[in-house]
Design an enzyme around this catalytic site. Structure first.
Site, PDB file in Angstrom:
ATOM      1  N   GLU A  44      60.732  24.985  30.648  1.00 25.46           N
ATOM      2  CA  GLU A  44      59.776  23.787  30.746  1.00 25.46           C
ATOM      3  C   GLU A  44      58.889  24.296  31.603  1.00 25.46           C
ATOM      4  O   GLU A  44      59.232  24.302  33.080  1.00 25.46           O
ATOM      5  CB  GLU A  44      60.428  22.347  31.108  1.00 25.46           C
ATOM      6  CG  GLU A  44      59.523  21.193  31.189  1.00 25.46           C
ATOM      7  CD  GLU A  44      60.154  20.127  31.171  1.00 25.46           C
ATOM      8  OE1 GLU A  44      61.011  19.618  30.622  1.00 25.46           O
ATOM      9  OE2 GLU A  44      59.904  19.283  32.295  1.00 25.46           O
ATOM     10  N   TYR A  63      53.584  16.798  29.726  1.00 27.34           N
ATOM     11  CA  TYR A  63      52.387  16.107  29.465  1.00 27.34           C
ATOM     12  C   TYR A  63      52.093  15.179  30.867  1.00 27.34           C
ATOM     13  O   TYR A  63      53.075  14.409  31.305  1.00 27.34           O
ATOM     14  CB  TYR A  63      52.561  15.223  28.644  1.00 27.34           C
ATOM     15  CG  TYR A  63      51.577  14.359  27.845  1.00 27.34           C
ATOM     16  CD1 TYR A  63      50.340  14.928  27.281  1.00 27.34           C
ATOM     17  CD2 TYR A  63      51.277  13.001  28.096  1.00 27.34           C
ATOM     18  CE1 TYR A  63      49.190  14.293  26.593  1.00 27.34           C
ATOM     19  CE2 TYR A  63      50.095  12.408  27.637  1.00 27.34           C
ATOM     20  CZ  TYR A  63      49.101  12.958  26.851  1.00 27.34           C
ATOM     21  OH  TYR A  63      48.122  12.399  26.382  1.00 27.34           O
ATOM     22  N   GLN A  90      67.871  14.605  31.872  1.00 21.19           N
ATOM     23  CA  GLN A  90      67.318  14.656  33.267  1.00 21.19           C
ATOM     24  C   GLN A  90      68.393  15.609  34.116  1.00 21.19           C
ATOM     25  O   GLN A  90      69.375  15.936  33.770  1.00 21.19           O
ATOM     26  CB  GLN A  90      67.480  13.198  33.903  1.00 21.19           C
ATOM     27  CG  GLN A  90      66.736  12.878  35.139  1.00 21.19           C
ATOM     28  CD  GLN A  90      65.108  13.509  35.091  1.00 21.19           C
ATOM     29  OE1 GLN A  90      64.733  14.616  35.238  1.00 21.19           O
ATOM     30  NE2 GLN A  90      64.584  12.373  34.950  1.00 21.19           N
TER      31      GLN A  90
HETATM   32  C1  FAD Z   1      63.591  16.185  29.434  1.00 20.16           C
HETATM   33  C2  FAD Z   1      62.368  15.508  30.058  1.00 20.16           C
HETATM   34  C3  FAD Z   1      61.007  15.600  30.089  1.00 20.16           C
HETATM   35  C4  FAD Z   1      60.126  14.916  30.403  1.00 20.16           C
HETATM   36  N1  FAD Z   1      58.888  15.144  30.413  1.00 20.16           N
HETATM   37  C5  FAD Z   1      57.828  14.394  31.153  1.00 20.16           C
HETATM   38  C6  FAD Z   1      56.556  14.515  30.694  1.00 20.16           C
HETATM   39  O1  FAD Z   1      56.310  15.820  30.021  1.00 20.16           O
HETATM   40  N2  FAD Z   1      55.653  13.637  31.266  1.00 20.16           N
HETATM   41  C7  FAD Z   1      55.968  12.859  31.826  1.00 20.16           C
HETATM   42  O2  FAD Z   1      55.160  11.819  32.315  1.00 20.16           O
HETATM   43  N3  FAD Z   1      57.374  12.401  32.261  1.00 20.16           N
HETATM   44  C8  FAD Z   1      58.289  13.114  31.709  1.00 20.16           C
HETATM   45  N4  FAD Z   1      59.696  12.931  31.636  1.00 20.16           N
HETATM   46  C9  FAD Z   1      60.032  11.725  32.442  1.00 20.16           C
HETATM   47  C10 FAD Z   1      60.008  10.283  31.543  1.00 20.16           C
HETATM   48  O3  FAD Z   1      58.715  10.284  31.072  1.00 20.16           O
HETATM   49  C11 FAD Z   1      60.680   9.308  32.582  1.00 20.16           C
HETATM   50  O4  FAD Z   1      62.099   9.443  32.929  1.00 20.16           O
HETATM   51  C12 FAD Z   1      60.191   7.796  31.961  1.00 20.16           C
HETATM   52  O5  FAD Z   1      60.647   7.015  33.106  1.00 20.16           O
HETATM   53  C13 FAD Z   1      61.079   7.361  30.765  1.00 20.16           C
HETATM   54  O6  FAD Z   1      60.887   8.082  29.916  1.00 20.16           O
HETATM   55  P1  FAD Z   1      61.918   7.910  28.230  1.00 20.16           P
HETATM   56  O7  FAD Z   1      61.205   8.585  27.345  1.00 20.16           O
HETATM   57  O8  FAD Z   1      63.277   8.092  28.660  1.00 20.16           O
HETATM   58  O9  FAD Z   1      61.661   6.260  28.238  1.00 20.16           O
HETATM   59  P2  FAD Z   1      62.406   5.344  27.322  1.00 20.16           P
HETATM   60  O10 FAD Z   1      63.514   5.976  26.512  1.00 20.16           O
HETATM   61  O11 FAD Z   1      61.360   4.343  26.566  1.00 20.16           O
HETATM   62  O12 FAD Z   1      63.074   4.611  28.543  1.00 20.16           O
HETATM   63  C14 FAD Z   1      62.542   3.908  29.670  1.00 20.16           C
HETATM   64  C15 FAD Z   1      63.229   2.707  30.180  1.00 20.16           C
HETATM   65  O13 FAD Z   1      63.157   1.477  29.285  1.00 20.16           O
HETATM   66  C16 FAD Z   1      64.738   1.428  28.661  1.00 20.16           C
HETATM   67  N5  FAD Z   1      64.629   1.228  27.226  1.00 20.16           N
HETATM   68  C17 FAD Z   1      64.431   2.074  26.242  1.00 20.16           C
HETATM   69  N6  FAD Z   1      63.956   1.678  25.150  1.00 20.16           N
HETATM   70  C18 FAD Z   1      64.003   0.268  25.310  1.00 20.16           C
HETATM   71  C19 FAD Z   1      64.048  -0.712  24.303  1.00 20.16           C
HETATM   72  N7  FAD Z   1      63.731  -0.562  23.131  1.00 20.16           N
HETATM   73  N8  FAD Z   1      64.140  -2.121  24.643  1.00 20.16           N
HETATM   74  C20 FAD Z   1      64.514  -2.231  25.921  1.00 20.16           C
HETATM   75  N9  FAD Z   1      64.726  -1.295  26.987  1.00 20.16           N
HETATM   76  C21 FAD Z   1      64.324  -0.204  26.702  1.00 20.16           C
HETATM   77  C22 FAD Z   1      65.351   2.482  28.968  1.00 20.16           C
HETATM   78  O14 FAD Z   1      66.970   2.058  29.467  1.00 20.16           O
HETATM   79  C23 FAD Z   1      64.752   3.042  30.399  1.00 20.16           C
HETATM   80  O15 FAD Z   1      65.419   2.338  31.508  1.00 20.16           O
HETATM   81  C24 FAD Z   1      60.623  13.723  31.355  1.00 20.16           C
HETATM   82  C25 FAD Z   1      61.937  13.566  31.426  1.00 20.16           C
HETATM   83  C26 FAD Z   1      62.965  14.141  30.795  1.00 20.16           C
HETATM   84  C27 FAD Z   1      64.360  14.060  31.078  1.00 20.16           C
END
Ligand code: FAD
Length: 295
Positions: free
Chosen positions: A16, A48, A181
């Site tokens: 990455e 991103y 993560q």
């Molecule tokens: C492999 C990897 C790559 C990443 N790349 C980037 C990147 O390129 N750019 C960037 O800005 N960030 C990146 N991140 C960080 C990521 O965007 C953050 O960790 C962010 O805070 C959460 O993203 P998520 O997609 O896990 O969100 P979600 O899955 O939406 O979760 C966010 C929070 O909401 C809760 N939640 C999820 N769905 C629901 C629901 N339906 N109802 C109620 N609560 C819910 C979850 O428990 C969690 O606490 C990356 C992380 C990882 C592990």
């Protein structure tokens, strides 16, 4: 290559990177990527920037990874900063750039002052990553879809069970693989993997590995993402905090042991957060005997 095929019959190594901010950074990254390409990754992913700050730069880099480096490309994309019209436009452009897979994320929330109201998605946008997964699946079925998973739980979520249930929403919406993560103790990953199995998350769960080469920087990253440092590891790094070479050696050593342990546990692949540098990841892969076979 579609993510659903990546882990089917080989160990899936992935790297990455993030789009640099300057032309000099771009030049330096090209050199590092050429070195990493020797390890024949299953794909290279490009992040991103927070809040959509690298909307165009991410696409530029995906295009270059595909055309100049011949890589299978995964583009990260976030809900934060986009309404659905913009999303479709960006995903169209990603398809034209030759991107095979989307890492579908919510994104980190913009920092607000103490009086700020909680984050709201833009009109017509999405609040959670599972909605983005469903959108990509429906509108862009050619893309493979990866999602983020949290062995030590996402920092905003109150408890691991709820966080896992939220991860399952993303898999049920059509994600092909989970990328974790970073973590520094394999037990966190193994417990998470078991718990995923128990609730029916049945896609490949790929550990995210971040070599520690700069303790101060990684401390800032882990403070944000909620990953914990084992006391033994942080004490060893603290002892050499003014010695960059010492930090690099301790960080690589730790990661080699961690990766060996993960291999023994039969992980389907490894996703390296290379932070745009090749040296540490090269040493780790060499230490695990995953060095490229040179003629
Ligand atoms: C492999 C990897 C790559 C990443 N790349 C980037 C990147 O390129 N750019 C960037 O800005 N960030 C990146 N991140 C960080 C990521 O965007 C953050 O960790 C962010 O805070 C959460 O993203 P998520 O997609 O896990 O969100 P979600 O899955 O939406 O979760 C966010 C929070 O909401 C809760 N939640 C999820 N769905 C629901 C629901 N339906 N109802 C109620 N609560 C819910 C979850 O428990 C969690 O606490 C990356 C992380 C990882 C592990």
């Amino acid at each position: 290559m579609h993510l659903s095929d990546v882990y089917a019959d080989r160990f899936g190594l992935s790297f990455e990177m993030f789009p640099p901010k300057t032309p000099a950074g771009d030049e330096a990254l090209r050199v590092e990527l050429a070195r990493l390409a020797e390890y024949d990754p299953a794909f290279v992913s490009c992040t991103y920037g927070a809040g959509g700050s690298t909307r165009d730069r991410t696409l530029d880099w995906c295009r270059e990874l595909k055309s100049d480096f011949g890589q299978n490309v995964t583009a990260h994309f976030t809900c934060v900063g986009s309404a659905t019209g913009d999303m479709a436009e960006w995903l169209d452009a990603a398809q034209e750039a030759g991107v095979s897979n989307i890492m579908a994320l919510r994104g980190d929330l913009p920092e607000g002052g103490p009086d700020d109201a909680p984050w709201q998605p833009p009109a017509g946008g999405f609040r959670y990553a599972n909605e983005l997964v469903a959108f990509v699946r429906e509108r862009f079925p050619e893309f493979g879809v990866g999602v983020a998973g949290y062995p030590e739980k996402h920092p905003e979520c109150g408890d691991p069970e709820t966080d896992l249930a939220n991860l399952k929403r993303k898999v049920d919406a059509g994600a092909d693989a989970v990328f974790t993560q970073l973590f520094f103790e394999n037990d966190h990953f193994l417990r998470f993997r078991d718990a995923c199995g128990e609730i029916g998350v049945d896609v490949p769960i790929v550990p995210g590995v971040m070599p520690v080469t700069d303790f101060a920087r990684i401390k800032r990253i882990t403070a944000m993402c909620g990953s914990t440092f084992p006391r033994k590891f942080s004490a060893a790094l603290e002892a050499v905090k003014d010695d960059p070479v010492g930090q690099f050696e301790i960080g690589v050593d730790w990661a080699v042991n961690q990766c060996r342990g993960l291999m023994e546990e039969g992980v389907p692949g490894m996703h390296f957060y290379v932070l745009n540098k090749a040296a540490a990841t090269e040493q780790i892969l060499d230490g695990m005997n995953l060095a490229p076979v040179r003629a």
